[in-house]
Structures are given as structure tokens and as C-alpha cells.
Design a protein around this motif. Sequence first.
Motif, PDB file in Angstrom:
ATOM      1  N   LEU A   1      -0.254 -12.546  -5.582  1.00 43.98           N
ATOM      2  CA  LEU A   1       0.267 -13.054  -6.854  1.00 43.98           C
ATOM      3  C   LEU A   1       0.193 -12.059  -8.035  1.00 43.98           C
ATOM      4  O   LEU A   1       1.094 -12.047  -8.866  1.00 43.98           O
ATOM      5  N   PRO A   2      -0.859 -11.212  -8.112  1.00 40.24           N
ATOM      6  CA  PRO A   2      -0.905 -10.270  -9.253  1.00 40.24           C
ATOM      7  C   PRO A   2       0.319  -9.363  -9.337  1.00 40.24           C
ATOM      8  O   PRO A   2       0.645  -8.866 -10.416  1.00 40.24           O
ATOM      9  N   TYR A   3       0.988  -9.152  -8.190  1.00 41.73           N
ATOM     10  CA  TYR A   3       2.120  -8.206  -8.185  1.00 41.73           C
ATOM     11  C   TYR A   3       3.466  -8.893  -8.389  1.00 41.73           C
ATOM     12  O   TYR A   3       4.498  -8.238  -8.464  1.00 41.73           O
TER      13      TYR A   3
ATOM     14  N   GLU B   1      11.226  -0.899  -0.489  1.00 46.58           N
ATOM     15  CA  GLU B   1      11.037  -1.420  -1.846  1.00 46.58           C
ATOM     16  C   GLU B   1      11.915  -2.645  -2.082  1.00 46.58           C
ATOM     17  O   GLU B   1      11.528  -3.575  -2.780  1.00 46.58           O
TER      18      GLU B   1
ATOM     19  N   GLN C   1      10.772 -12.504  -5.059  1.00 46.32           N
ATOM     20  CA  GLN C   1      11.755 -13.377  -5.689  1.00 46.32           C
ATOM     21  C   GLN C   1      11.598 -14.827  -5.220  1.00 46.32           C
ATOM     22  O   GLN C   1      12.028 -15.747  -5.895  1.00 46.32           O
TER      23      GLN C   1
ATOM     24  N   GLU D   1       0.838  -1.202   0.000  1.00 44.27           N
ATOM     25  CA  GLU D   1       0.000   0.000   0.000  1.00 44.27           C
ATOM     26  C   GLU D   1       0.872   1.251   0.000  1.00 44.27           C
ATOM     27  O   GLU D   1       0.640   2.191  -0.742  1.00 44.27           O
TER      28      GLU D   1
ATOM     29  N   LYS E   1      10.892  -6.480  -3.259  1.00 46.45           N
ATOM     30  CA  LYS E   1      11.533  -7.203  -4.364  1.00 46.45           C
ATOM     31  C   LYS E   1      12.000  -8.579  -3.900  1.00 46.45           C
ATOM     32  O   LYS E   1      11.840  -9.567  -4.615  1.00 46.45           O
TER      33      LYS E   1
ATOM     34  N   GLN F   1       9.280  -8.871 -10.163  1.00 49.55           N
ATOM     35  CA  GLN F   1      10.250  -9.683 -10.904  1.00 49.55           C
ATOM     36  C   GLN F   1      10.782  -8.924 -12.110  1.00 49.55           C
ATOM     37  O   GLN F   1      11.953  -9.042 -12.473  1.00 49.55           O
ATOM     38  N   TYR F   2       9.902  -8.147 -12.711  1.00 49.02           N
ATOM     39  CA  TYR F   2      10.314  -7.324 -13.857  1.00 49.02           C
ATOM     40  C   TYR F   2      11.473  -6.398 -13.466  1.00 49.02           C
ATOM     41  O   TYR F   2      12.462  -6.287 -14.187  1.00 49.02           O
ATOM     42  N   PHE F   3      11.353  -5.768 -12.285  1.00 48.45           N
ATOM     43  CA  PHE F   3      12.438  -4.869 -11.840  1.00 48.45           C
ATOM     44  C   PHE F   3      13.753  -5.623 -11.719  1.00 48.45           C
ATOM     45  O   PHE F   3      14.805  -5.136 -12.136  1.00 48.45           O
TER      46      PHE F   3
ATOM     47  N   VAL G   1      14.642  -8.405 -13.246  1.00 51.05           N
ATOM     48  CA  VAL G   1      15.136  -8.808 -14.565  1.00 51.05           C
ATOM     49  C   VAL G   1      15.806  -7.626 -15.262  1.00 51.05           C
ATOM     50  O   VAL G   1      16.887  -7.747 -15.833  1.00 51.05           O
TER      51      VAL G   1
ATOM     52  N   TYR H   1       3.858   1.434  -1.068  1.00 53.24           N
ATOM     53  CA  TYR H   1       4.523   1.487  -2.378  1.00 53.24           C
ATOM     54  C   TYR H   1       3.625   2.157  -3.419  1.00 53.24           C
ATOM     55  O   TYR H   1       4.040   3.080  -4.113  1.00 53.24           O
ATOM     56  N   PHE H   2       2.363   1.707  -3.487  1.00 56.48           N
ATOM     57  CA  PHE H   2       1.481   2.256  -4.517  1.00 56.48           C
ATOM     58  C   PHE H   2       1.061   3.694  -4.208  1.00 56.48           C
ATOM     59  O   PHE H   2       0.669   4.430  -5.099  1.00 56.48           O
TER      60      PHE H   2
ATOM     61  N   GLY I   1       4.726 -10.424 -10.987  1.00 58.38           N
ATOM     62  CA  GLY I   1       5.377 -10.060 -12.254  1.00 58.38           C
ATOM     63  C   GLY I   1       6.038  -8.694 -12.192  1.00 58.38           C
ATOM     64  O   GLY I   1       7.123  -8.484 -12.746  1.00 58.38           O
ATOM     65  N   LEU I   2       5.394  -7.760 -11.495  1.00 57.97           N
ATOM     66  CA  LEU I   2       5.920  -6.396 -11.417  1.00 57.97           C
ATOM     67  C   LEU I   2       7.300  -6.370 -10.762  1.00 57.97           C
ATOM     68  O   LEU I   2       8.260  -5.829 -11.325  1.00 57.97           O
TER      69      LEU I   2
END
Lengths: 170, 164
Positions: free
Chosen positions: B40-42, B23, B31, B11, B27, B47-49, B51, B13-14, B44-45
Motif C-alpha cells: 500500500l505505501p507504493y 514498470e 490501478q 525491488e 502501474k 497512481q501519481y504516474f 495521473v 524498480y527501486f 500513491g507513487l
Amino acid sequence: MDLVTFQNTILPIKDKLFRFALRIVGNPMEAEDVVQEVFIKMWNNRYNMAEIKNHEAWCMSVTRNLSIDKVRSKFRRETGIPEGTDWRDEGLSPHKSAELTDAVSRVRQLMETLPESQRRVMELRDIEEMSYQEIADLLELTMEQVKVYLHRARKTIRQQLIQSESYGLQ
Amino acid sequence: MDSNKINALLEKYFDGDSSLEEERILKQYFQQDNIAEDLLPYKGLFQYFEVEQEATLSADFESRLMEKIQAPPVHKGIRTMQFSWMRVAAAILFLVALVFVVRQWQPGVDKNVNWSAYEADNPEEAYEATMAALALVSKKMNTGEKETLKGLGKIKQVNKEVHN
């Protein structure tokens, strides 16, 4: 500045500069050229570098300017890299590439839909882990603008993520 | 880590209120494999950072750069030399031009006129020439005086008008 100082203090930020350039120029070869140019510039000015307090910030800002110049001159030439070239998996180990899940690709697409300034701020914060002040200095924004852009970007991404989840796209 | 704590951090963070340290905790959480269902919806977000942080320059970048930096700057040296010669040449050309112009423009005695022909050669002639010159001066002075008196007359008249 001598060669040893240069190697020990300046060179370690090369990948950070590279990623920053890459996100602007969109092509790893050109991003690499930019970084090389930045370092050569710094080396040629090494006797004046004592006046600069923050070498990293200097390098980031030169990287930004050179990258923008590159994009502009490419735009003028209207040649360059064919559309849709996916540069991002280059530089990653095969192991990491295999790990790139659909969810990560989805986020990448979402990031691309953000307005340029919001996206730039979010990348610098969440990927490069820079402070608000550093981002403000680099992008020539106020702290307040940085916070607003970051808030908006994250909010949009969150909405999109929740939406795709409820549609069962995840 | 407890998913309630992660929820609270999310919360923040957003809302754009989280610190870099918080932050990083997020992350790290995303991982690992043990992620709460509702978070779970978050995944990918974050993990994207991670990657994106992995993109690096090609391995030989540093050695290529070092070669460039340490190479003797041959071309640059030659160019500097040429440049300085051009400057010297330009300076000489400028000086030559300046001398020429100055000589052309110099106002002064025309050497072609034989002034000695105009010189008086006996006392009478010298006397006449002097008297003529003095008469000319006297005439001009008188004109000036007359003009001044005329002006004065007008001023007197005005003064009279004012005092009456």
C-alpha cells in the motif's frame, strides 16, 4: 512533409510535449505556447526535415530549449505567475480530479524535493516511459548518469514513502 | 497478480533495473483495488504516474495551430521584400563608395604638370642630359664596386688568418 503527414505523425505527440514543457515552465498557458512554437518551427522547416531521423526526439529537444528560455526570460522579468498557483489539476477531467488522493499529492510534494536532474530523469522514465538512451540524448547526459540519477531519485522517494508510513502519516 | 511477483518487480524498480514493460505491469497493478497490505505505501507513487500522464493540451489547440500554419504568411512576405530592397540599396552604395575611393587613391601622372617644358629641344641639350644621367649611374656603380672590394679584402684577411 505535407500537411497530412504532419497531422498524422507529428501532432499525436502534442500532449507528451505539453507535459514535458509544463514540468519545466510550470504553467499550462505558457507550456501551450511552447508546444505551438515547436510545431510552427517544425512546419516552417518542413522541407529540411528529411535530414532529421527522429522527429519526436527533435521536437522534445526543441521543447526543452524553448521551455528553458521561457523560464529564464520570466526569471529576468520577475513578473509572471504568482507563487503557489496550482496548475496541475487543469486539463484533468473533474472525475479524475476527484480521484486525486492524498497519497498522490504526497508523492507530488516528494517529487518536488528531488534535485532537478534526478527529478527530470524520473519523470521522463516513469511518466513518459522513455528509454534510457532517449533520456540520455534529450538531457545530454551519459547512459550511466541517467541510471544513477534514476536510481537515486527512486531510492529517495522510497525512503520517504516508508518513513511517512511508519509515522502513520499515510 | 501474485504479490510476491509484484514485490520482486518493485525491488527491481527501486534498484533501477526494471524494463519499461515491467514498470507498466507495476502501474497496472496499483490501478486496481485489490492491493496487498504491505504494498500500500507504493500505491500513491504509481497512481501519481498515471495521473500525470493525463495532463493534456486544451481541446482547441489543434484547430488554433492549424489556422496559424495554414494562414498565408503575409507579413513575412512584405518583410522579405523590404529586406531585399535594403540589400540592393546597400550594394549600390558600396559600389559608388568603392569607385570614389579608387579614383581618389589612384597614383599616376599629375595631369596639371606640363612635361613638355622639360623636354630637350636640341641635340646638344639631349647629349648633356644623357651624359649627366650616365655619369650619375656610373658614380653609383663605382661606389658599389668600392664597397664590394672593401668587403672582399676583409674576407681575404679572414681567410688568411684561418689558413695560418
